[in-house]
Design a protein around this motif. Structure first.
Motif, mmCIF file in Angstrom:
data_model
loop_
_atom_site.group_PDB
_atom_site.id
_atom_site.type_symbol
_atom_site.label_atom_id
_atom_site.label_comp_id
_atom_site.label_asym_id
_atom_site.label_seq_id
_atom_site.Cartn_x
_atom_site.Cartn_y
_atom_site.Cartn_z
ATOM 1 N N ASN A 171 32.193 13.594 22.498
ATOM 2 C CA ASN A 171 32.066 13.605 21.041
ATOM 3 C C ASN A 171 33.411 13.711 20.340
ATOM 4 O O ASN A 171 33.645 13.088 19.295
ATOM 5 C CB ASN A 171 31.164 14.756 20.599
ATOM 6 N N ILE A 172 34.333 14.496 20.904
ATOM 7 C CA ILE A 172 35.651 14.651 20.272
ATOM 8 C C ILE A 172 36.426 13.331 20.339
ATOM 9 O O ILE A 172 37.088 12.939 19.371
ATOM 10 C CB ILE A 172 36.434 15.793 20.948
ATOM 11 N N VAL A 173 36.355 12.627 21.465
ATOM 12 C CA VAL A 173 37.025 11.336 21.585
ATOM 13 C C VAL A 173 36.501 10.364 20.537
ATOM 14 O O VAL A 173 37.273 9.684 19.847
ATOM 15 C CB VAL A 173 36.836 10.757 22.996
ATOM 16 N N LEU A 174 35.193 10.300 20.381
ATOM 17 C CA LEU A 174 34.598 9.355 19.434
ATOM 18 C C LEU A 174 34.898 9.743 17.987
ATOM 19 O O LEU A 174 35.204 8.882 17.152
ATOM 20 C CB LEU A 174 33.092 9.270 19.660
ATOM 21 N N GLU A 175 34.820 11.024 17.670
ATOM 22 C CA GLU A 175 35.149 11.480 16.316
ATOM 23 C C GLU A 175 36.604 11.176 15.979
ATOM 24 O O GLU A 175 36.925 10.730 14.866
ATOM 25 C CB GLU A 175 34.885 12.979 16.192
ATOM 26 N N THR A 176 37.482 11.410 16.938
ATOM 27 C CA THR A 176 38.903 11.170 16.695
ATOM 28 C C THR A 176 39.199 9.683 16.551
ATOM 29 O O THR A 176 40.019 9.285 15.720
ATOM 30 C CB THR A 176 39.746 11.758 17.847
ATOM 31 N N ALA A 177 38.531 8.853 17.346
ATOM 32 C CA ALA A 177 38.714 7.408 17.218
ATOM 33 C C ALA A 177 38.319 6.931 15.824
ATOM 34 O O ALA A 177 39.013 6.120 15.204
ATOM 35 C CB ALA A 177 37.899 6.678 18.281
ATOM 36 N N ARG A 178 37.221 7.471 15.319
ATOM 37 C CA ARG A 178 36.777 7.115 13.970
ATOM 38 C C ARG A 178 37.809 7.568 12.927
ATOM 39 O O ARG A 178 38.161 6.815 12.020
ATOM 40 C CB ARG A 178 35.418 7.751 13.685
ATOM 41 N N GLN A 179 38.298 8.792 13.058
ATOM 42 C CA GLN A 179 39.291 9.317 12.133
ATOM 43 C C GLN A 179 40.594 8.526 12.184
ATOM 44 O O GLN A 179 41.293 8.394 11.175
ATOM 45 C CB GLN A 179 39.564 10.788 12.452
ATOM 46 N N ALA A 180 40.914 7.984 13.360
ATOM 47 C CA ALA A 180 42.155 7.220 13.509
ATOM 48 C C ALA A 180 42.034 5.789 12.996
ATOM 49 O O ALA A 180 43.016 5.042 12.994
ATOM 50 C CB ALA A 180 42.571 7.198 14.981
ATOM 51 N N GLY A 181 40.846 5.393 12.550
ATOM 52 C CA GLY A 181 40.675 4.085 11.930
ATOM 53 C C GLY A 181 39.982 3.034 12.769
ATOM 54 O O GLY A 181 39.902 1.866 12.367
ATOM 55 N N TYR A 182 39.454 3.409 13.912
ATOM 56 C CA TYR A 182 38.746 2.438 14.749
ATOM 57 C C TYR A 182 37.291 2.323 14.310
ATOM 58 O O TYR A 182 36.660 3.314 13.915
ATOM 59 C CB TYR A 182 38.818 2.839 16.219
ATOM 60 N N LYS A 183 36.755 1.113 14.457
ATOM 61 C CA LYS A 183 35.363 0.854 14.104
ATOM 62 C C LYS A 183 34.502 0.494 15.312
ATOM 63 O O LYS A 183 33.279 0.513 15.223
ATOM 64 C CB LYS A 183 35.290 -0.292 13.080
ATOM 65 N N TYR A 184 35.172 0.159 16.421
ATOM 66 C CA TYR A 184 34.445 -0.279 17.608
ATOM 67 C C TYR A 184 35.084 0.365 18.833
ATOM 68 O O TYR A 184 36.300 0.280 19.035
ATOM 69 C CB TYR A 184 34.482 -1.807 17.751
ATOM 70 N N VAL A 185 34.254 1.008 19.647
ATOM 71 C CA VAL A 185 34.730 1.670 20.860
ATOM 72 C C VAL A 185 34.006 1.051 22.054
ATOM 73 O O VAL A 185 32.774 1.063 22.121
ATOM 74 C CB VAL A 185 34.483 3.188 20.809
ATOM 75 N N PHE A 186 34.788 0.535 23.007
ATOM 76 C CA PHE A 186 34.241 -0.121 24.190
ATOM 77 C C PHE A 186 34.291 0.837 25.378
ATOM 78 O O PHE A 186 35.308 1.483 25.629
ATOM 79 C CB PHE A 186 35.035 -1.384 24.511
ATOM 80 N N THR A 187 33.200 0.915 26.108
ATOM 81 C CA THR A 187 33.079 1.792 27.260
ATOM 82 C C THR A 187 33.086 0.948 28.538
ATOM 83 O O THR A 187 33.287 -0.265 28.499
ATOM 84 C CB THR A 187 31.784 2.604 27.188
ATOM 85 N N THR A 188 32.839 1.598 29.668
ATOM 86 C CA THR A 188 32.672 0.886 30.934
ATOM 87 C C THR A 188 31.240 1.005 31.440
ATOM 88 O O THR A 188 30.955 0.707 32.595
ATOM 89 C CB THR A 188 33.639 1.438 31.999
ATOM 90 N N THR A 189 30.334 1.427 30.570
ATOM 91 C CA THR A 189 28.918 1.536 30.941
ATOM 92 C C THR A 189 28.283 0.146 30.949
ATOM 93 O O THR A 189 28.368 -0.575 29.953
ATOM 94 C CB THR A 189 28.169 2.431 29.942
ATOM 95 N N PRO A 190 27.662 -0.271 32.051
ATOM 96 C CA PRO A 190 27.044 -1.596 32.099
ATOM 97 C C PRO A 190 25.883 -1.707 31.104
ATOM 98 O O PRO A 190 25.213 -0.722 30.791
ATOM 99 C CB PRO A 190 26.535 -1.705 33.541
ATOM 100 N N GLY A 191 25.640 -2.905 30.633
ATOM 101 C CA GLY A 191 24.517 -3.136 29.732
ATOM 102 C C GLY A 191 24.732 -4.353 28.867
ATOM 103 O O GLY A 191 25.743 -5.060 28.982
ATOM 104 N N LEU A 192 23.771 -4.605 27.993
ATOM 105 C CA LEU A 192 23.815 -5.738 27.081
ATOM 106 C C LEU A 192 24.029 -5.246 25.657
ATOM 107 O O LEU A 192 23.576 -4.164 25.287
ATOM 108 C CB LEU A 192 22.503 -6.523 27.156
#
Length: 338
Positions: free
Chosen positions: A276-297
């Motif tokens: 949660n802290i990584v995602l909150e900080t990414a949003r605060q830093a100006g990112y709108k899209y976060v890509f993971t390594t979790t498989p899926g569609l």
């Protein structure tokens, strides 16, 4: 009366022979002329092919007219993830140039359509996707092999892709080629690929891709996880952790954007580590899209801060593995439609 009838029969027969002879002569003439005329080559109207040809006039784009159109799925995207394209044996996340070329041929032969970062993010934002059988190709780490091995192959097909680069490693000076470190891209190489219209660059952090000690016993973990402060003999506090992430995320986003000429709003998390802290900080830093390594569609309604990707940039992922991946995507699509 009989003479007139005979005359008419003879006249009509004579007229028929003249007309028939003229038509046969014209047909022979057409055939002879046709042999002299060289047919125009087929022109592919794809924007991607056109962009590649404009950027590299000597590039021979692979024709798509020979592909048998197939319907795998619609309104969803299969995101593919690659890292290093090389024949080297001493690294884990690598695919040989020969096998990578076979991957691209598989996409082409099966009527699968790579899309741009802009098209992908529009789909995530709005659910609008006009491309059937959509594929989004991503690369992590910003290795030079993306320029020397992968990009020339993708350019032949007019395939777009994005490279999530470790911003602190990209430079034009000789020191970027360090011992025991895979050579990263140079800024000049990145700018050249961006100019083709087929390449986007996004963030893979500024310098948090290394593994760090996460406890007093020296166990290693992702740099985006809380680290052990050896000087203070303790794990870093939440405030320290948030500040470290924020500074790095901003440095990467602003630094990349300043020299590629446009805003960077997507980040790929090293080792796929998230909380949660990584995602909150990414949003605060100006990112709108976060890509993971979790498989899926990726489908309508996919969380833009938890975008799944399928790791296919490995030695043992061949055409059979790709066929299984896209068959799964097809089955899920058909299951949702029934």
């Amino acid at each position: 009366m009989r003479k007139r009838r005979l005359f008419l029969i003879v006249f009509v027969t004579f007229l028929f022979l003249i007309v028939a002879g003229g038509l046969l002569g014209e047909s022979d003439l057409v055939k002879k002329n046709a042999q002299k005329v060289q047919p125009f080559p087929q022109v592919d109207t794809s924007n991607y092919i056109s962009d590649a040809q404009n950027a590299e006039p000597n590039v021979t784009a692979i024709q798509k007219a020979t592909v048998i159109q197939k319907k795998w799925y619609n309104n969803q995207v299969v995101v593919l993830n690659y890292h290093h394209v090389t024949d080297q044996k001493n690294q884990k996340y690598v695919i040989s140039p020969e096998l990578f070329a076979r991957h691209m041929a598989f996409l082409h032969d099966n009527d699968l359509h790579p899309i741009t970062l802009a098209e992908f993010t529009q789909f995530v934002d709005t659910g609008t996707l006009t491309t059937e059988n959509a594929v989004f190709m991503t690369f992590d780490d910003g290795y030079e092999s993306y320029y020397t091995e992968a990009f020339p192959i993708m350019r032949e097909y007019g395939y777009p892709s994005v490279n999530f680069a470790i911003a602190g490693r990209i430079r034009d000076v000789a020191e970027r080629k360090r011992e025991n470190m895979t050579t990263p891209l140079s800024r000049q190489q990145v700018k050249e690929m961006i100019a083709s219209g087929l390449v986007d660059v996004a963030s893979h952090t500024y310098s948090l891709h290394e593994e760090e000690e996460r406890n007093e016993w020296g166990d290693l973990g992702p740099g985006t996880a809380p680290v052990f402060l050896k000087d203070l003999d303790r794990l870093e506090g939440e405030g320290e952790y948030r500040n470290r992430l924020y500074v790095d995320f901003v440095m990467s986003r602003v630094g990349l954007g300043s020299w590629i000429g446009h805003d960077v709003n997507a980040i790929s998390l090293p080792f796929g580590y998230t909380n949660n802290i990584v995602l909150e900080t990414a949003r605060q830093a100006g990112y709108k899209y976060v890509f993971t390594t979790t498989p899926g569609l990726v489908k309508r309604g996919t969380n833009p801060f938890a975008i799944p990707r399928n790791g296919v940039g490995l030695r043992d992922v061949d055409e059979t593995s790709l066929h299984q991946l896209f068959t799964k995507a097809k089955n899920e699509f058909e299951g949702e439609q029934s």
